[in-house]
Motif scaffolding. Structure first.
Motif, PDB file in Angstrom:
ATOM      1  N   VAL A   1       2.363 -24.041 -20.835  1.00  0.00           N
ATOM      2  CA  VAL A   1       1.487 -24.271 -21.978  1.00  0.00           C
ATOM      3  C   VAL A   1       2.410 -24.637 -23.131  1.00  0.00           C
ATOM      4  O   VAL A   1       3.320 -23.885 -23.487  1.00  0.00           O
ATOM      5  N   CYS A   2       2.216 -25.819 -23.672  1.00  0.00           N
ATOM      6  CA  CYS A   2       3.094 -26.338 -24.720  1.00  0.00           C
ATOM      7  C   CYS A   2       3.042 -25.431 -25.953  1.00  0.00           C
ATOM      8  O   CYS A   2       1.956 -25.144 -26.464  1.00  0.00           O
ATOM      9  N   PRO A   3       4.213 -25.000 -26.432  1.00  0.00           N
ATOM     10  CA  PRO A   3       4.242 -24.150 -27.617  1.00  0.00           C
ATOM     11  C   PRO A   3       4.240 -24.940 -28.933  1.00  0.00           C
ATOM     12  O   PRO A   3       4.454 -24.372 -30.000  1.00  0.00           O
ATOM     13  N   GLY A   4       3.969 -26.249 -28.869  1.00  0.00           N
ATOM     14  CA  GLY A   4       4.089 -27.097 -30.045  1.00  0.00           C
ATOM     15  C   GLY A   4       2.962 -27.029 -31.045  1.00  0.00           C
ATOM     16  O   GLY A   4       3.151 -27.377 -32.205  1.00  0.00           O
ATOM     17  N   CYS A   5       1.781 -26.605 -30.624  1.00  0.00           N
ATOM     18  CA  CYS A   5       0.656 -26.530 -31.559  1.00  0.00           C
ATOM     19  C   CYS A   5      -0.396 -25.566 -31.017  1.00  0.00           C
ATOM     20  O   CYS A   5      -0.227 -24.956 -29.969  1.00  0.00           O
ATOM     21  N   GLU A   6      -1.494 -25.523 -31.707  1.00  0.00           N
ATOM     22  CA  GLU A   6      -2.572 -24.596 -31.333  1.00  0.00           C
ATOM     23  C   GLU A   6      -3.458 -25.107 -30.193  1.00  0.00           C
ATOM     24  O   GLU A   6      -4.306 -24.382 -29.692  1.00  0.00           O
ATOM     25  N   GLU A   7      -3.271 -26.330 -29.740  1.00  0.00           N
ATOM     26  CA  GLU A   7      -4.133 -26.893 -28.694  1.00  0.00           C
ATOM     27  C   GLU A   7      -3.843 -26.329 -27.302  1.00  0.00           C
ATOM     28  O   GLU A   7      -4.661 -26.448 -26.400  1.00  0.00           O
ATOM     29  N   GLU A   8      -2.664 -25.753 -27.108  1.00  0.00           N
ATOM     30  CA  GLU A   8      -2.282 -25.101 -25.856  1.00  0.00           C
ATOM     31  C   GLU A   8      -2.489 -25.988 -24.624  1.00  0.00           C
ATOM     32  O   GLU A   8      -3.114 -25.599 -23.649  1.00  0.00           O
ATOM     33  N   CYS A   9      -1.934 -27.173 -24.665  1.00  0.00           N
ATOM     34  CA  CYS A   9      -2.030 -28.117 -23.541  1.00  0.00           C
ATOM     35  C   CYS A   9      -1.062 -27.706 -22.429  1.00  0.00           C
ATOM     36  O   CYS A   9       0.057 -27.280 -22.695  1.00  0.00           O
ATOM     37  N   ALA A  10      -1.481 -27.852 -21.195  1.00  0.00           N
ATOM     38  CA  ALA A  10      -0.578 -27.662 -20.053  1.00  0.00           C
ATOM     39  C   ALA A  10       0.207 -28.959 -19.880  1.00  0.00           C
ATOM     40  O   ALA A  10      -0.378 -30.028 -19.733  1.00  0.00           O
ATOM     41  N   MET A  11       1.528 -28.852 -19.917  1.00  0.00           N
ATOM     42  CA  MET A  11       2.383 -30.033 -19.891  1.00  0.00           C
ATOM     43  C   MET A  11       3.524 -29.849 -18.890  1.00  0.00           C
ATOM     44  O   MET A  11       4.013 -28.732 -18.704  1.00  0.00           O
ATOM     45  N   PRO A  12       3.960 -30.945 -18.258  1.00  0.00           N
ATOM     46  CA  PRO A  12       5.124 -30.842 -17.367  1.00  0.00           C
ATOM     47  C   PRO A  12       6.394 -30.599 -18.174  1.00  0.00           C
ATOM     48  O   PRO A  12       6.538 -31.090 -19.299  1.00  0.00           O
ATOM     49  N   VAL A  13       7.302 -29.860 -17.598  1.00  0.00           N
ATOM     50  CA  VAL A  13       8.574 -29.551 -18.253  1.00  0.00           C
ATOM     51  C   VAL A  13       9.599 -30.623 -17.903  1.00  0.00           C
ATOM     52  O   VAL A  13       9.739 -31.013 -16.743  1.00  0.00           O
ATOM     53  N   GLU A  14      10.281 -31.100 -18.910  1.00  0.00           N
ATOM     54  CA  GLU A  14      11.370 -32.061 -18.742  1.00  0.00           C
ATOM     55  C   GLU A  14      12.680 -31.324 -18.977  1.00  0.00           C
ATOM     56  O   GLU A  14      12.715 -30.280 -19.639  1.00  0.00           O
ATOM     57  N   MET A  15      13.754 -31.879 -18.443  1.00  0.00           N
ATOM     58  CA  MET A  15      15.054 -31.250 -18.588  1.00  0.00           C
ATOM     59  C   MET A  15      16.079 -32.314 -18.955  1.00  0.00           C
ATOM     60  O   MET A  15      16.033 -33.433 -18.439  1.00  0.00           O
ATOM     61  N   ALA A  16      16.978 -31.961 -19.843  1.00  0.00           N
ATOM     62  CA  ALA A  16      18.071 -32.858 -20.211  1.00  0.00           C
ATOM     63  C   ALA A  16      19.339 -32.031 -20.372  1.00  0.00           C
ATOM     64  O   ALA A  16      19.289 -30.847 -20.689  1.00  0.00           O
ATOM     65  N   THR A  17      20.457 -32.672 -20.142  1.00  0.00           N
ATOM     66  CA  THR A  17      21.747 -32.021 -20.316  1.00  0.00           C
ATOM     67  C   THR A  17      22.405 -32.583 -21.567  1.00  0.00           C
ATOM     68  O   THR A  17      22.482 -33.808 -21.744  1.00  0.00           O
ATOM     69  N   THR A  18      22.868 -31.699 -22.435  1.00  0.00           N
ATOM     70  CA  THR A  18      23.532 -32.141 -23.656  1.00  0.00           C
ATOM     71  C   THR A  18      24.940 -32.631 -23.316  1.00  0.00           C
ATOM     72  O   THR A  18      25.431 -32.442 -22.202  1.00  0.00           O
ATOM     73  N   ALA A  19      25.598 -33.235 -24.289  1.00  0.00           N
ATOM     74  CA  ALA A  19      26.973 -33.719 -24.093  1.00  0.00           C
ATOM     75  C   ALA A  19      27.909 -32.568 -23.743  1.00  0.00           C
ATOM     76  O   ALA A  19      28.894 -32.748 -23.034  1.00  0.00           O
ATOM     77  N   ALA A  20      27.579 -31.371 -24.200  1.00  0.00           N
ATOM     78  CA  ALA A  20      28.401 -30.193 -23.911  1.00  0.00           C
ATOM     79  C   ALA A  20      28.080 -29.584 -22.544  1.00  0.00           C
ATOM     80  O   ALA A  20      28.689 -28.613 -22.135  1.00  0.00           O
TER      81      ALA A  20
END
Length: 126
Positions: free
Chosen positions: A56-75
């Motif tokens: 459930v996306c923590p970005g707003c009050e709409e609580e949408c179910a969203m796929p999780v993406e992953m990225a690796t930082t330069a470190a």
């Protein structure tokens, strides 16, 4: 959660999974009584699972179910996020790793755990 509700909740979820595994998020388990939860993990009623593929996306009050993406930082650090395509004021929303943690319980784990509690040895053909 009331201690009397833990086992019925576990059994109901496994039954609802139709013979498959039932998954429990770390946030959900955080409200279970700590001593009961530790014992359930110790005897194998709950086993660690792979990280959740959606949240459930923590970005707003709409609580949408969203796929999780992953990225690796330069470190070399892993970052988890969801990409919001529903609002113009939001893009990448960071997801804490703990929000992806989940545990599972299955009919096999239930059978093994009960056998362990009552001192039975299960055959591999059960």
């Amino acid at each position: 959660m009331n201690p009397d509700d833990v086992l019925p909740t576990l059994l109901d979820r496994v039954a609802a999974a139709g013979g498959g595994a039932a998954y429990f998020s770390a946030q959900e388990l955080a409200v279970w009584p700590a001593t009961m939860l530790a014992r359930m993990k110790e005897i194998g009623l709950l086993a660690p699972s792979t990280p959740a593929a959606s949240v459930v996306c923590p970005g707003c009050e709409e609580e949408c179910a969203m796929p999780v993406e992953m990225a690796t930082t330069a470190a070399g650090t892993l970052r988890f996020f969801v990409v919001c395509d529903r609002r113009e004021d939001t893009a990448r929303v960071p997801v804490p790793r703990v929000q992806l943690e989940q545990w599972l319980c299955s009919p096999r784990l239930l059978a093994d755990g009960v056998a362990k509690l009552v001192g039975l040895r299960r055959s591999l053909s059960d």
